[in-house]
Write an enzyme that holds these catalytic residues in place. Structure first.
Site, PDB file in Angstrom:
ATOM      1  N   TYR A  49       0.823  -1.207  -0.020  1.00  0.00           N
ATOM      2  CA  TYR A  49       0.103  -0.023   0.010  1.00  0.00           C
ATOM      3  C   TYR A  49       1.084   1.195   0.019  1.00  0.00           C
ATOM      4  O   TYR A  49       0.393   2.353   0.441  1.00  0.00           O
ATOM      5  CB  TYR A  49      -1.141  -0.034   1.215  1.00  0.00           C
ATOM      6  N   PHE A  57      -6.570   7.838   5.385  1.00  0.00           N
ATOM      7  CA  PHE A  57      -6.992   6.342   5.780  1.00  0.00           C
ATOM      8  C   PHE A  57      -5.960   5.358   5.771  1.00  0.00           C
ATOM      9  O   PHE A  57      -5.952   4.272   6.005  1.00  0.00           O
ATOM     10  CB  PHE A  57      -7.961   5.919   4.607  1.00  0.00           C
ATOM     11  N   ARG A  85     -11.508  -6.712 -11.633  1.00  0.00           N
ATOM     12  CA  ARG A  85     -11.967  -5.559 -10.837  1.00  0.00           C
ATOM     13  C   ARG A  85     -13.494  -5.292 -10.920  1.00  0.00           C
ATOM     14  O   ARG A  85     -14.132  -4.827 -10.140  1.00  0.00           O
ATOM     15  CB  ARG A  85     -11.237  -4.109 -11.418  1.00  0.00           C
ATOM     16  N   THR A  91     -14.481   0.780  -5.568  1.00  0.00           N
ATOM     17  CA  THR A  91     -13.622   0.665  -4.211  1.00  0.00           C
ATOM     18  C   THR A  91     -14.785   1.003  -2.999  1.00  0.00           C
ATOM     19  O   THR A  91     -14.764   0.457  -1.984  1.00  0.00           O
ATOM     20  CB  THR A  91     -12.763   1.958  -4.267  1.00  0.00           C
ATOM     21  N   ARG A 102     -18.728  -6.341  -3.985  1.00  0.00           N
ATOM     22  CA  ARG A 102     -18.470  -5.227  -2.981  1.00  0.00           C
ATOM     23  C   ARG A 102     -19.796  -4.693  -2.977  1.00  0.00           C
ATOM     24  O   ARG A 102     -20.384  -4.454  -1.829  1.00  0.00           O
ATOM     25  CB  ARG A 102     -17.485  -4.013  -3.428  1.00  0.00           C
ATOM     26  N   ASN A 112     -14.060  -3.225   2.666  1.00  0.00           N
ATOM     27  CA  ASN A 112     -14.554  -3.564   1.415  1.00  0.00           C
ATOM     28  C   ASN A 112     -14.045  -4.995   0.795  1.00  0.00           C
ATOM     29  O   ASN A 112     -14.217  -5.250  -0.561  1.00  0.00           O
ATOM     30  CB  ASN A 112     -14.505  -2.461   0.193  1.00  0.00           C
TER      31      ASN A 112
HETATM   32  P1  DAT Z   1      -9.057  -0.434  -4.704  1.00  0.00           P
HETATM   33  O1  DAT Z   1      -8.835  -1.433  -3.214  1.00  0.00           O
HETATM   34  O2  DAT Z   1     -10.361  -0.336  -5.107  1.00  0.00           O
HETATM   35  O3  DAT Z   1      -8.048  -0.489  -5.480  1.00  0.00           O
HETATM   36  P2  DAT Z   1      -7.600   2.071  -3.710  1.00  0.00           P
HETATM   37  O4  DAT Z   1      -6.455   1.551  -4.279  1.00  0.00           O
HETATM   38  O5  DAT Z   1      -8.035   3.478  -4.121  1.00  0.00           O
HETATM   39  O6  DAT Z   1      -8.876   1.014  -4.067  1.00  0.00           O
HETATM   40  O7  DAT Z   1      -7.445   1.936  -2.206  1.00  0.00           O
HETATM   41  C1  DAT Z   1      -7.000   0.822  -1.511  1.00  0.00           C
HETATM   42  C2  DAT Z   1      -7.799   0.605  -0.354  1.00  0.00           C
HETATM   43  O8  DAT Z   1      -7.777   1.724   0.616  1.00  0.00           O
HETATM   44  C3  DAT Z   1      -9.362   0.570  -0.412  1.00  0.00           C
HETATM   45  O9  DAT Z   1      -9.797  -0.709  -1.235  1.00  0.00           O
HETATM   46  C4  DAT Z   1      -9.977   0.584   0.669  1.00  0.00           C
HETATM   47  C5  DAT Z   1      -9.257   1.817   1.189  1.00  0.00           C
HETATM   48  N1  DAT Z   1      -9.547   3.221   1.081  1.00  0.00           N
HETATM   49  C6  DAT Z   1      -9.454   3.769  -0.118  1.00  0.00           C
HETATM   50  N2  DAT Z   1     -10.040   5.125  -0.196  1.00  0.00           N
HETATM   51  C7  DAT Z   1     -10.744   5.116   1.404  1.00  0.00           C
HETATM   52  C8  DAT Z   1     -11.247   6.231   1.724  1.00  0.00           C
HETATM   53  N3  DAT Z   1     -11.382   7.545   1.174  1.00  0.00           N
HETATM   54  N4  DAT Z   1     -11.454   5.961   3.262  1.00  0.00           N
HETATM   55  C9  DAT Z   1     -11.141   5.045   3.652  1.00  0.00           C
HETATM   56  N5  DAT Z   1     -10.498   3.907   2.979  1.00  0.00           N
HETATM   57  C10 DAT Z   1     -10.242   3.957   1.830  1.00  0.00           C
HETATM   58 MG    MG Z   2      -6.045  -0.116  -5.511  1.00  0.00          MG
END
Ligand code: DAT
Ligand code: MG
Length: 150
Positions: A49, A57, A85, A91, A102, A112
């Site tokens: 991450y 977050f 996806r 997300t 989801r 999620n």
């Molecule tokens: P994804 O998992 O759909 O690829 P992402 O890469 O943008 O989404 O973010 C990674 C994870 O971080 C996501 O599954 C959940 C968390 N996340 C993202 N945006 C968030 C937010 N605004 N508030 C809380 N958690 C969040």
């Molecule tokens: Mg992602």
């Protein structure tokens, strides 16, 4: 054949959704090539991450992904990254398409259920981060010619 990393995150494992989630990917026609059930180390969580470091977050996200075991998998198929996806959904569960995982099983963006790589390049990087080459199983499935045209 395009590969993607899929994580069944701690909430989905705790809610006994591993079967439901893998079943949906199987039914779609995607081919499983690696799987392991594991604790995520702090180091792996932070590397995975790293793109979100500094976001509000981020700390919660690291805590969540390391809070309970996950099931890590590699799935492949034509346009595999986009297909997975789509099966996962957006997300934010409240923005995810009806019929997606989801949408059907989640409400909160911080719970999620799954991770899936977002581009073919990141798919390759994430597969290499989570799996060693000897953990990837190369195989032909008897139904492949009924699912993959090429
Ligand atoms: P994804 O998992 O759909 O690829 P992402 O890469 O943008 O989404 O973010 C990674 C994870 O971080 C996501 O599954 C959940 C968390 N996340 C993202 N945006 C968030 C937010 N605004 N508030 C809380 N958690 C969040
Ligand atoms: Mg992602």
């Amino acid at each position: 054949m395009e590969q993607t990393l899929v994580l069944i995150k701690p909430d989905a494992v705790q809610r006994s959704l591993c079967g439901e989630i893998t079943s949906r990917l199987e039914r779609r026609g995607l081919r499983l090539v690696a799987a392991k059930f594991m604790w995520v180390s702090q180091e792996l969580a932070e590397t995975h991450y790293t793109i979100h470091k500094g976001k509000p977050f981020y700390d919660g996200l690291i805590k969540y992904i390391t809070s309970s075991p996950v099931m890590a998998m590699v799935w492949e198929g034509p346009d595999g990254v986009a297909a997975v996806r789509q099966t996962m959904g957006a997300t934010r569960p409240t923005e995810a398409a009806p019929g997606s995982i989801r949408h059907d099983f989640a409400l909160d963006v911080g719970r999620n259920l799954t991770h899936a790589s977002d581009t073919p390049e990141n798919g390759k990087k994430e597969v290499e981060l989570w799996f060693s080459p000897d953990e990837i199983v190369s195989w032909d499935r008897d139904t492949d010619r009924w699912i993959f045209e090429g």
